[in-house]
Scaffold this motif. Structure first.
Motif, PDB file in Angstrom:
ATOM      1  N   ARG A 253       0.859  -1.183   0.000  1.00 33.39           N
ATOM      2  CA  ARG A 253       0.000   0.000   0.000  1.00 33.39           C
ATOM      3  C   ARG A 253       0.895   1.233   0.000  1.00 33.39           C
ATOM      4  NH1 ARG A 253      -5.124  -1.892   1.760  1.00 33.39           N
ATOM      5  NH2 ARG A 253      -5.801   0.269   1.897  1.00 33.39           N
ATOM      6  N   LEU A 254       0.884   2.001  -1.080  1.00 32.85           N
ATOM      7  CA  LEU A 254       1.777   3.132  -1.235  1.00 32.85           C
ATOM      8  C   LEU A 254       1.029   4.449  -1.143  1.00 32.85           C
ATOM      9  CD1 LEU A 254       2.763   0.666  -3.270  1.00 32.85           C
ATOM     10  CD2 LEU A 254       4.507   2.330  -3.861  1.00 32.85           C
ATOM     11  N   MET A 255       1.711   5.446  -0.606  1.00 38.20           N
ATOM     12  CA  MET A 255       1.160   6.794  -0.561  1.00 38.20           C
ATOM     13  C   MET A 255       2.270   7.788  -0.872  1.00 38.20           C
ATOM     14  SD  MET A 255      -1.247   8.988  -0.054  1.00 38.20           S
ATOM     15  CE  MET A 255      -1.467  10.722   0.330  1.00 38.20           C
ATOM     16  N   VAL A 256       2.108   8.558  -1.952  1.00 37.82           N
ATOM     17  CA  VAL A 256       3.026   9.640  -2.291  1.00 37.82           C
ATOM     18  C   VAL A 256       2.264  10.948  -2.139  1.00 37.82           C
ATOM     19  CG1 VAL A 256       4.554  10.641  -4.016  1.00 37.82           C
ATOM     20  CG2 VAL A 256       4.268   8.146  -3.902  1.00 37.82           C
ATOM     21  N   ASP A 257       2.698  11.753  -1.189  1.00 37.68           N
ATOM     22  CA  ASP A 257       2.026  13.004  -0.862  1.00 37.68           C
ATOM     23  C   ASP A 257       2.852  14.157  -1.418  1.00 37.68           C
ATOM     24  OD1 ASP A 257       0.745  15.179   0.230  1.00 37.68           O
ATOM     25  OD2 ASP A 257       0.566  14.338   2.234  1.00 37.68           O
ATOM     26  N   HIS A 258       2.424  14.670  -2.564  1.00 34.10           N
ATOM     27  CA  HIS A 258       3.120  15.808  -3.170  1.00 34.10           C
ATOM     28  C   HIS A 258       2.647  17.079  -2.478  1.00 34.10           C
ATOM     29  CE1 HIS A 258       5.443  14.165  -6.546  1.00 34.10           C
ATOM     30  NE2 HIS A 258       4.517  13.223  -6.605  1.00 34.10           N
ATOM     31  N   ASP A 259       3.416  17.482  -1.482  1.00 32.11           N
ATOM     32  CA  ASP A 259       3.047  18.654  -0.691  1.00 32.11           C
ATOM     33  C   ASP A 259       4.010  19.823  -0.893  1.00 32.11           C
ATOM     34  OD1 ASP A 259       5.090  17.223   0.416  1.00 32.11           O
ATOM     35  OD2 ASP A 259       4.205  17.025   2.405  1.00 32.11           O
ATOM     36  N   SER A 260       4.955  19.675  -1.857  1.00 32.03           N
ATOM     37  CA  SER A 260       5.898  20.739  -2.189  1.00 32.03           C
ATOM     38  C   SER A 260       5.928  20.913  -3.707  1.00 32.03           C
ATOM     39  CB  SER A 260       7.306  20.408  -1.680  1.00 32.03           C
ATOM     40  OG  SER A 260       7.352  20.391  -0.271  1.00 32.03           O
ATOM     41  N   PRO A 261       6.195  22.111  -4.190  1.00 33.30           N
ATOM     42  CA  PRO A 261       6.165  22.343  -5.637  1.00 33.30           C
ATOM     43  C   PRO A 261       7.369  21.747  -6.360  1.00 33.30           C
ATOM     44  CG  PRO A 261       6.836  24.341  -4.500  1.00 33.30           C
ATOM     45  CD  PRO A 261       6.449  23.354  -3.432  1.00 33.30           C
ATOM     46  N   HIS A 262       7.173  21.479  -7.650  1.00 25.64           N
ATOM     47  CA  HIS A 262       8.246  21.080  -8.570  1.00 25.64           C
ATOM     48  C   HIS A 262       8.980  19.823  -8.115  1.00 25.64           C
ATOM     49  CE1 HIS A 262       7.508  24.881 -10.556  1.00 25.64           C
ATOM     50  NE2 HIS A 262       7.713  25.520  -9.418  1.00 25.64           N
ATOM     51  N   CYS A 263       8.211  18.842  -7.665  1.00 24.29           N
ATOM     52  CA  CYS A 263       8.773  17.546  -7.287  1.00 24.29           C
ATOM     53  C   CYS A 263       8.274  16.471  -8.261  1.00 24.29           C
ATOM     54  CB  CYS A 263       8.380  17.176  -5.858  1.00 24.29           C
ATOM     55  SG  CYS A 263       9.159  18.219  -4.590  1.00 24.29           S
ATOM     56  N   ARG A 264       8.939  15.330  -8.225  1.00 25.98           N
ATOM     57  CA  ARG A 264       8.620  14.264  -9.168  1.00 25.98           C
ATOM     58  C   ARG A 264       8.496  12.945  -8.431  1.00 25.98           C
ATOM     59  NH1 ARG A 264      10.973  10.378 -12.444  1.00 25.98           N
ATOM     60  NH2 ARG A 264      12.960  10.586 -11.334  1.00 25.98           N
ATOM     61  N   SER A 265       7.629  12.060  -8.914  1.00 27.93           N
ATOM     62  CA  SER A 265       7.558  10.697  -8.390  1.00 27.93           C
ATOM     63  C   SER A 265       7.221   9.738  -9.511  1.00 27.93           C
ATOM     64  CB  SER A 265       6.518  10.582  -7.268  1.00 27.93           C
ATOM     65  OG  SER A 265       5.203  10.763  -7.759  1.00 27.93           O
ATOM     66  N   ASN A 266       7.751   8.535  -9.402  1.00 23.60           N
ATOM     67  CA  ASN A 266       7.468   7.476 -10.360  1.00 23.60           C
ATOM     68  C   ASN A 266       7.320   6.179  -9.589  1.00 23.60           C
ATOM     69  OD1 ASN A 266       7.221   6.282 -13.032  1.00 23.60           O
ATOM     70  ND2 ASN A 266       9.220   5.378 -12.626  1.00 23.60           N
ATOM     71  N   VAL A 267       6.195   5.511  -9.759  1.00 20.23           N
ATOM     72  CA  VAL A 267       5.901   4.264  -9.054  1.00 20.23           C
ATOM     73  C   VAL A 267       5.695   3.158 -10.078  1.00 20.23           C
ATOM     74  CG1 VAL A 267       4.279   3.066  -7.538  1.00 20.23           C
ATOM     75  CG2 VAL A 267       4.829   5.477  -7.119  1.00 20.23           C
ATOM     76  N   ALA A 268       6.371   2.015  -9.885  1.00 22.97           N
ATOM     77  CA  ALA A 268       6.183   0.865 -10.774  1.00 22.97           C
ATOM     78  C   ALA A 268       6.350  -0.413  -9.961  1.00 22.97           C
ATOM     79  CB  ALA A 268       7.179   0.888 -11.928  1.00 22.97           C
ATOM     80  N   TYR A 269       5.281  -1.174  -9.822  1.00 18.93           N
ATOM     81  CA  TYR A 269       5.291  -2.452  -9.106  1.00 18.93           C
ATOM     82  C   TYR A 269       4.816  -3.545 -10.064  1.00 18.93           C
ATOM     83  CZ  TYR A 269       6.227  -1.063  -4.251  1.00 18.93           C
ATOM     84  OH  TYR A 269       6.819  -0.633  -3.085  1.00 18.93           O
ATOM     85  N   LYS A 270       5.525  -4.688 -10.023  1.00 15.19           N
ATOM     86  CA  LYS A 270       5.131  -5.834 -10.830  1.00 15.19           C
ATOM     87  C   LYS A 270       5.070  -7.080  -9.948  1.00 15.19           C
ATOM     88  CE  LYS A 270       6.903  -4.409 -15.373  1.00 15.19           C
ATOM     89  NZ  LYS A 270       7.759  -4.819 -16.520  1.00 15.19           N
ATOM     90  N   GLY A 271       4.023  -7.884 -10.183  1.00 18.03           N
ATOM     91  CA  GLY A 271       3.874  -9.098  -9.393  1.00 18.03           C
ATOM     92  C   GLY A 271       3.471 -10.275 -10.246  1.00 18.03           C
ATOM     93  N   ALA A 272       3.887 -11.472  -9.818  1.00 18.95           N
ATOM     94  CA  ALA A 272       3.446 -12.725 -10.433  1.00 18.95           C
ATOM     95  C   ALA A 272       2.801 -13.572  -9.356  1.00 18.95           C
ATOM     96  CB  ALA A 272       4.625 -13.467 -11.065  1.00 18.95           C
ATOM     97  N   LEU A 273       1.758 -14.302  -9.731  1.00 22.22           N
ATOM     98  CA  LEU A 273       1.022 -15.115  -8.769  1.00 22.22           C
ATOM     99  C   LEU A 273       0.820 -16.515  -9.320  1.00 22.22           C
ATOM    100  CD1 LEU A 273      -0.464 -12.053  -8.929  1.00 22.22           C
ATOM    101  CD2 LEU A 273      -1.612 -12.997  -6.928  1.00 22.22           C
ATOM    102  N   GLN A 274       0.909 -17.492  -8.403  1.00 18.43           N
ATOM    103  CA  GLN A 274       0.610 -18.869  -8.775  1.00 18.43           C
ATOM    104  C   GLN A 274       0.040 -19.594  -7.560  1.00 18.43           C
ATOM    105  OE1 GLN A 274       4.297 -20.675 -10.038  1.00 18.43           O
ATOM    106  NE2 GLN A 274       5.118 -20.821  -7.975  1.00 18.43           N
TER     107      GLN A 274
END
Length: 393
Positions: A253-274
């Protein structure tokens, strides 16, 4: 099934992405963030933040019945110049990156005896990673660790979880202005372990943070990374790899709180299930506050279902309170293993098991390479191969 949206600079969000005066992402939790466990009601599974989690399998972490009776073997190695201290909860550095946002995190904060503070001096560039090995030896344990980087310092941290037990912990990363930090957190627990952890990150002005969360083991694993910015120009990259096997519950469970100007975020999650009872949960919350003009953000979750019966719950949430942004978007996709890919490789003389391995390796390769440590990358690829081999044994 996929969902994707991109919002260019200056545009108005629509179609499932809210531009609102109130921050529903920030207030979705059932209680306000707090260090006091008494401020959180005992969850019953109907709450938004708990509705996917099997509470009966948490070993009492959620209702106060899990007393600290276990043991955990901890080993920490750090390059010269790094300071390692043991402090009480009254130390000013403890809790600086953020408060607990659910009852388990608050229980962990209320229950730890001593916190560990690891400090990298300003302008230090570490040639070797800081390595933390945590091996559970049974029973219930709680912990709290703070990693603090001075201005313009650069470091890599590897936290490796193995063994058995019931573990709840809070981890903090505090980056000074211009600092650069890469963190790799590996959950390679025994199949009976329970692990809940909140990761709080405070990114300084023009600082860069990269996190790679890798989850393979455990009966129930629930990781909650959270990012805030202490000034403009900060960057956060949050990557994740998980392989959910039969009977496992893995929740990120992710939370990115952009509370300042001119900031950047990139989120990438990959999962496999069996496996018939494999269950993975991914919740990605991104909030762009009114003051955070010039924000650039994107979040992605992709899941590969290898067998019938496995279940994925993937929920990307994006909320924007200002139209003055560079860009914002999210995407979520879950699909079955492609028989056509398997046929293509087998038709060229590659045995079925090797073909399956190549497809899954290719699915994960982009994120595994983000680790940047060859020994750890090789270990994780070997773990993926072992999971696949076990499925056909």
């Amino acid at each position: 099934m996929a969902e994707s949206q991109n919002i260019p600079a200056g545009s108005t969000a629509s179609g499932g992405i809210a531009v609102a005066a109130e921050s529903t992402v920030a207030t979705r939790m059932s209680a306000e963030p707090s260090f006091d466990v008494a401020d959180f009601p005992v969850p019953h599974g109907r709450e938004e933040e708990w509705r996917f989690t099997p509470l009966e399998r948490l070993g009492g972490l959620h209702d106060g019945s899990a007393e600290a009776s276990g043991s955990l073997k901890a080993e920490l190695s750090a390059p010269d110049g790094v300071t390692v201290e043991t402090v009480g909860r009254d130390d000013a550095r403890v809790g600086r990156a953020g408060k607990p946002v659910d009852r388990v995190a608050a229980q962990a904060f209320s229950s730890f005896e001593k916190a560990t503070v690891v400090t990298v001096p300003k302008e230090s560039v570490l040639g070797e990673p800081i390595r933390v090995n945590l091996h559970g030896e049974g029973g219930v344990t709680y912990g709290h660790t703070v990693f603090e980087l001075g201005a313009f310092a650069e470091a890599v941290i590897v936290i490796d979880h193995t063994g058995d037990g019931v573990r709840a912990a809070n981890v903090e990363y505090v980056l000074g202005d211009g600092a650069k930090l890469t963190v790799v957190s590996v959950q390679d627990w025994d199949d009976t372990a329970v692990h809940c952890s909140q990761h709080n990150t405070l990114v300084g002005r023009d600082a860069s943070f990269k996190s790679v969360v890798v989850t393979f083991g455990g009966d129930v694993v629930r990781i909650h990374p959270r990012v805030n910015y202490a000034g403009p120009g900060g960057e956060a990259e949050l990557y994740g790899v998980f392989f959910t096997d039969n009977g496992q519950h893995q929740e990120h469970r992710l939370m990115v709180d952009h509370d300042s100007p001119h900031c950047r975020s990139n989120v990438a999650y990959k999962g496999a299930l069996q496996g018939e009872a494999a269950h993975a949960v991914w919740i990605g919350d991104v909030l762009i506050r009114k003051a955070a003009e010039g924000t650039d953000t994107y979040e992605l979750n992709r899941n590969l279902v290898l067998t019938d019966g496995a279940r994925v719950d993937s929920v990307p949430n994006l909320e924007i309170e200002t139209g003055e942004i560079v860009g914002a978007g999210h995407a979520s996709a879950t699909g079955r293993f492609e028989d056509e890919q398997l046929f293509y490789l087998m038709a060229r003389g590659i045995p079925e098991m090797e073909a399956r391995r190549l497809v899954v390796r290719g699915f994960f390769a982009e994120l595994v390479q983000q680790i940047g440590l060859p020994d750890l990358e090789e270990r994780l690829i070997a773990k993926i191969d072992a999971e696949l081999e076990a499925s056909v044994a």
